[in-house]
Design a protein around this motif. Structure first.
Motif, short mmCIF file in Angstrom:
data_model
loop_
_atom_site.label_atom_id
_atom_site.label_comp_id
_atom_site.label_asym_id
_atom_site.label_seq_id
_atom_site.Cartn_x
_atom_site.Cartn_y
_atom_site.Cartn_z
N PRO A 4 0.80 -1.23 0.00
CA PRO A 4 0.00 0.00 0.00
C PRO A 4 0.83 1.27 0.00
CG PRO A 4 -0.16 -1.15 2.12
CD PRO A 4 0.49 -2.09 1.16
N GLN A 5 2.07 1.21 0.49
CA GLN A 5 2.91 2.40 0.49
C GLN A 5 3.33 2.82 -0.91
OE1 GLN A 5 5.89 2.05 4.07
NE2 GLN A 5 5.43 0.02 3.31
N SER A 6 3.18 1.94 -1.90
CA SER A 6 3.58 2.26 -3.26
C SER A 6 2.63 3.23 -3.93
CB SER A 6 3.67 0.98 -4.09
OG SER A 6 2.38 0.43 -4.31
N GLY A 7 1.37 3.27 -3.46
CA GLY A 7 0.38 4.14 -4.07
C GLY A 7 -0.28 3.57 -5.30
N ILE A 8 0.03 2.31 -5.67
CA ILE A 8 -0.61 1.67 -6.80
C ILE A 8 -1.16 0.32 -6.38
CG2 ILE A 8 0.89 2.81 -8.48
CD1 ILE A 8 2.36 0.09 -8.79
N SER A 9 -2.01 -0.25 -7.24
CA SER A 9 -2.56 -1.57 -7.00
C SER A 9 -2.53 -2.34 -8.30
CB SER A 9 -3.99 -1.46 -6.45
OG SER A 9 -4.47 -2.74 -6.06
N SER A 10 -3.07 -3.56 -8.28
CA SER A 10 -3.06 -4.39 -9.48
C SER A 10 -4.18 -5.42 -9.38
CB SER A 10 -1.71 -5.10 -9.63
OG SER A 10 -1.61 -6.19 -8.71
N GLU A 11 -4.29 -6.26 -10.40
CA GLU A 11 -5.30 -7.32 -10.40
C GLU A 11 -4.93 -8.48 -9.48
OE1 GLU A 11 -7.38 -7.74 -14.54
OE2 GLU A 11 -5.25 -7.28 -14.92
N TRP A 12 -3.77 -8.37 -8.85
CA TRP A 12 -3.33 -9.39 -7.89
C TRP A 12 -3.42 -8.85 -6.45
CZ3 TRP A 12 -1.17 -8.45 -12.62
CH2 TRP A 12 -1.10 -9.53 -13.52
N ALA A 13 -4.31 -7.91 -6.20
CA ALA A 13 -4.42 -7.26 -4.88
C ALA A 13 -4.85 -8.27 -3.81
CB ALA A 13 -5.41 -6.10 -4.95
N HIS A 14 -4.75 -7.82 -2.54
CA HIS A 14 -5.19 -8.59 -1.37
C HIS A 14 -4.39 -9.87 -1.17
CE1 HIS A 14 -8.44 -5.76 -1.79
NE2 HIS A 14 -8.86 -6.32 -2.90
N PHE A 15 -3.13 -9.86 -1.61
CA PHE A 15 -2.30 -11.07 -1.54
C PHE A 15 -2.04 -11.51 -0.11
CE2 PHE A 15 0.28 -7.30 -2.41
CZ PHE A 15 1.10 -7.24 -1.29
N ASP A 16 -2.08 -10.58 0.85
CA ASP A 16 -1.86 -11.00 2.24
C ASP A 16 -2.95 -11.97 2.69
OD1 ASP A 16 -0.17 -10.29 4.78
OD2 ASP A 16 -2.26 -10.27 5.45
N LEU A 17 -4.13 -11.88 2.05
CA LEU A 17 -5.22 -12.80 2.36
C LEU A 17 -5.17 -14.04 1.48
CD1 LEU A 17 -8.10 -10.21 2.85
CD2 LEU A 17 -6.91 -11.48 4.63
N TRP A 18 -5.09 -13.87 0.15
CA TRP A 18 -5.18 -15.07 -0.71
C TRP A 18 -3.93 -15.95 -0.65
CZ3 TRP A 18 -1.40 -15.11 -4.28
CH2 TRP A 18 -1.06 -13.95 -4.99
N LEU A 19 -2.83 -15.45 -0.11
CA LEU A 19 -1.66 -16.32 0.09
C LEU A 19 -1.95 -17.44 1.10
CD1 LEU A 19 1.48 -13.99 0.04
CD2 LEU A 19 1.17 -16.11 -1.26
N GLN A 20 -3.04 -17.31 1.85
CA GLN A 20 -3.42 -18.36 2.79
C GLN A 20 -4.22 -19.47 2.11
OE1 GLN A 20 -4.50 -16.61 6.88
NE2 GLN A 20 -4.68 -14.86 5.52
N ASN A 21 -4.53 -19.28 0.82
CA ASN A 21 -5.19 -20.33 0.06
C ASN A 21 -4.13 -21.23 -0.57
OD1 ASN A 21 -6.18 -21.36 -2.72
ND2 ASN A 21 -8.09 -20.87 -1.64
N SER A 22 -4.15 -22.51 -0.29
CA SER A 22 -3.09 -23.41 -0.73
C SER A 22 -2.98 -23.50 -2.24
CB SER A 22 -3.29 -24.80 -0.12
OG SER A 22 -4.56 -25.33 -0.50
#
Length: 570
Positions: free
Chosen positions: A256-274
């Motif tokens: 979030p500090q970068s000021g941009i996002s992408s279609e791969w957002a919310h990775f801190d959550l989906w990285l918990q999906n095996s």
């Protein structure tokens, strides 16, 4: 030559400050004090300097940090002797880790008054230890040392800072008297040796650094399944990294500090999906731009993946500091990020990388995670997670300042901020000085700003609300009040001591605090009411609105725990 110590003190300070302007200093942050009189009066007399004042040296240091953070230029800080000096240390410690250039000018008693019971005299030599890039212990002003020596001493320290960043400390012992009605004509002969310098606008001594960079060989990266990570960088650097990822067809994970996002957002959550993690595990090349990644899960994945695979890890940043907390094998490129990217792409004649689009399947997990979060919270009253979700759309033309502790982690998990200037203090990641830093940032950028922070953070820095009483541009400070340190709900602290020794509930609210400092105040209960308040105030044109969002303790942690099984099942 007749002796007037007060005038000689002023001459040294005039020389010091004038040379600093030639290294780009235009802003000086000043706290009150008598021993610092020569510095303060000469700063006020210099037409190239703008003064900013505050009665709290800790807040003053963080205000200077914010100005340096936003402007990219060195900012000077002037404080008097004694504990005033010690109170600047937190901001200096942050600048050591994140590179902002502070020039800290501390007044001191002369050496004969230290360690003998004299008032307001402490040992200030080396007080900032390894937290400063350089420490210069000046002698008391005297005519036996020429001003030429003083100039080359200043130039050596500031040239070093220009290359390495961080703070420089000048300790300045001034003998009394500190006040005089005489002018500098009594020292005309002493001043003659630097007359040519005074008539110019250039530094006395200049050092030039080569801009030549070595770049990795072309072709190697193109044959791999690559991943781009963007950390704490300026928006222009982040957009260049975004272009780099798009041209190669690689996934882009944006802090979030970068000021941009992408279609791969919310990775801190989906990285918990095996299944999602298994796709990302195919990565063979990591290119990271900038440091200070908020997501612990991404940091953990990076550590485990690089250790267990043959993936190459490349780190690009203009800062020379080691950014490798897991001590991984790494190629570090110390250079301008857009230059590195332009050079790289210009060398690659075939930009259709072999594995372009290899991780597009992860976009589904990012989209589904965002939709789950929205559905999960759709029937809730105003919550901290709703605050983070709303940030994606809220105040798109305002700069953002994101505080530490729980709120920055929620923003990392749930927000998708794109194309905006985002500021934070993610070096030491302390909760002290956040309001003051945000005040300094806004003074530098001169734009509307939205700030999110926690209740304990605001309690820590209430003094600094004095800095935002009359902001020329509108400022909204949103404080999420969950009655203490809710970050500890996400950490494995001892359950029996969690409340008493970690969360430390305070039972306080901020309505009267806002009144004390003359700020507008609101305590909305619904998301719609909150949205209306933010939009209305940022459109008004000036002043500060303090919005308090009151939520039950442990609510955010409970909601995240309820959300996790659904993410695992995606």
């Amino acid at each position: 030559m007749s002796q007037d110590q007060a005038v000689l003190n002023r001459i040294w300070c005039q020389t010091l400050l004038e040379e600093m302007t030639r290294f780009g200093v235009s802003e000086v942050c000043v706290a009150p004090g008598s021993r610092s009189t020569p510095l303060t009066l000469e700063a006020a007399a210099n037409p190239n300097l703008t003064l900013h004042t505050h009665y709290d040296e800790r807040g003053l240091g963080f205000m200077a940090l914010g100005m340096a953070k936003a402007s990219g230029k060195p900012v000077a800080v002037i404080v008097t002797s004694g504990t005033a000096v010690a109170n600047v240390l937190p901001a200096i410690a942050e600048s050591r880790l994140t590179g902002e250039k502070l020039i800290v000018l501390t007044a001191d008693r002369p050496v004969e008054l230290v360690g003998c019971g004299a008032n307001q005299a402490i040992n200030q030599l080396g007080i900032y230890s390894s937290h400063v890039t350089q420490a210069v212990n000046l002698p008391s002003p005297n005519v036996r040392l020429p001003l030429n020596w003083l100039l080359t001493t200043v130039d050596e320290a500031l040239s070093h800072q220009a290359q390495h960043g961080g703070s420089v400390h000048f300790n300045c012992p001034f003998p009394e008297p500190l006040y005089s009605a005489n002018d500098t004509r009594v020292y005309q002969e002493y001043l003659a040796s630097v007359s040519h310098w005074q008539q110019s606008n250039q530094p006395y001594c200049e050092r030039r650094f080569s801009d030549a960079h070595a770049f990795p060989e072309e072709g190697q990266m193109l044959s791999r399944k690559g991943l781009v990570i963007v950390g704490s960088v300026r928006l222009a650097e982040a957009k260049a990294a975004q272009q780099f990822a798009e041209k190669l067809g690689w996934p882009l994970l944006c802090d979030p500090q970068s000021g941009i996002s992408s279609e791969w957002a919310h990775f801190d959550l989906w990285l918990q999906n095996s299944a999602a993690k298994a796709v990302l595990d195919e990565c063979e090349q990591v290119v990271q731009f900038g440091s200070r990644i908020v997501s612990k899960r991404l940091n953990h994945w990076l550590e485990q993946h690089v250790r267990r695979s043959d993936a190459q890890y490349c780190y690009v940043s203009p800062a020379p500091d080691r950014n490798n907390q897991s001590h991984l094998p790494q190629q570090q490129w110390v250079c301008d990020i857009p230059d590195w990217i332009d050079t790289k792409l210009s060398k690659w004649t075939a930009l259709n990388a072999t594995h372009a689009g290899w991780a597009d399947a992860l976009k589904r997990y990012a989209y589904s995670t965002a939709e789950l979060a929205k559905l999960h919270l759709s029937n809730e009253p105003m919550t901290e997670i709703a605050l983070a979700l709303d940030l994606t759309e809220r105040a798109p033309h305002a700069a953002l300042f994101v505080g530490n502790s729980l709120i920055v982690r929620l923003v990392d998990m749930f927000s998708a901020v794109d194309g905006r200037d985002v500021f934070s203090n993610r070096g030491a990641s302390g909760i002290d000085g956040l309001v003051a830093t945000a005040a300094g940032v806004q003074r530098a950028i001169k734009q509307p700003m939205l700030m999110l922070m926690g209740d304990t953070s605001l309690l820590y820095d209430m003094n600094s609300l004095a800095l935002v009483r009359n902001t020329p541009q509108p400022l909204v400070i949103v404080v999420a009040n969950n009655d203490g340190g809710a970050i500890f709900d996400l950490l494995p602290v001892p359950a029996q001591q969690r409340e008493a020794l970690y969360q430390m509930p305070h039972g306080m609210q901020f309505e009267h605090v806002a009144a004390q400092f003359g700020l507008r105040y609101a305590n909305p209960e619904t998301l719609a009411a909150y949205q209306g308040l933010v939009d209305e105030h940022l459109a008004q044109g000036q002043g500060t609105l303090l919005i308090e969002i009151t939520t039950p303790p442990q609510q955010a942690a409970q909601q995240i725990k309820q959300l996790m099984p659904q993410i695992h099942a995606l």
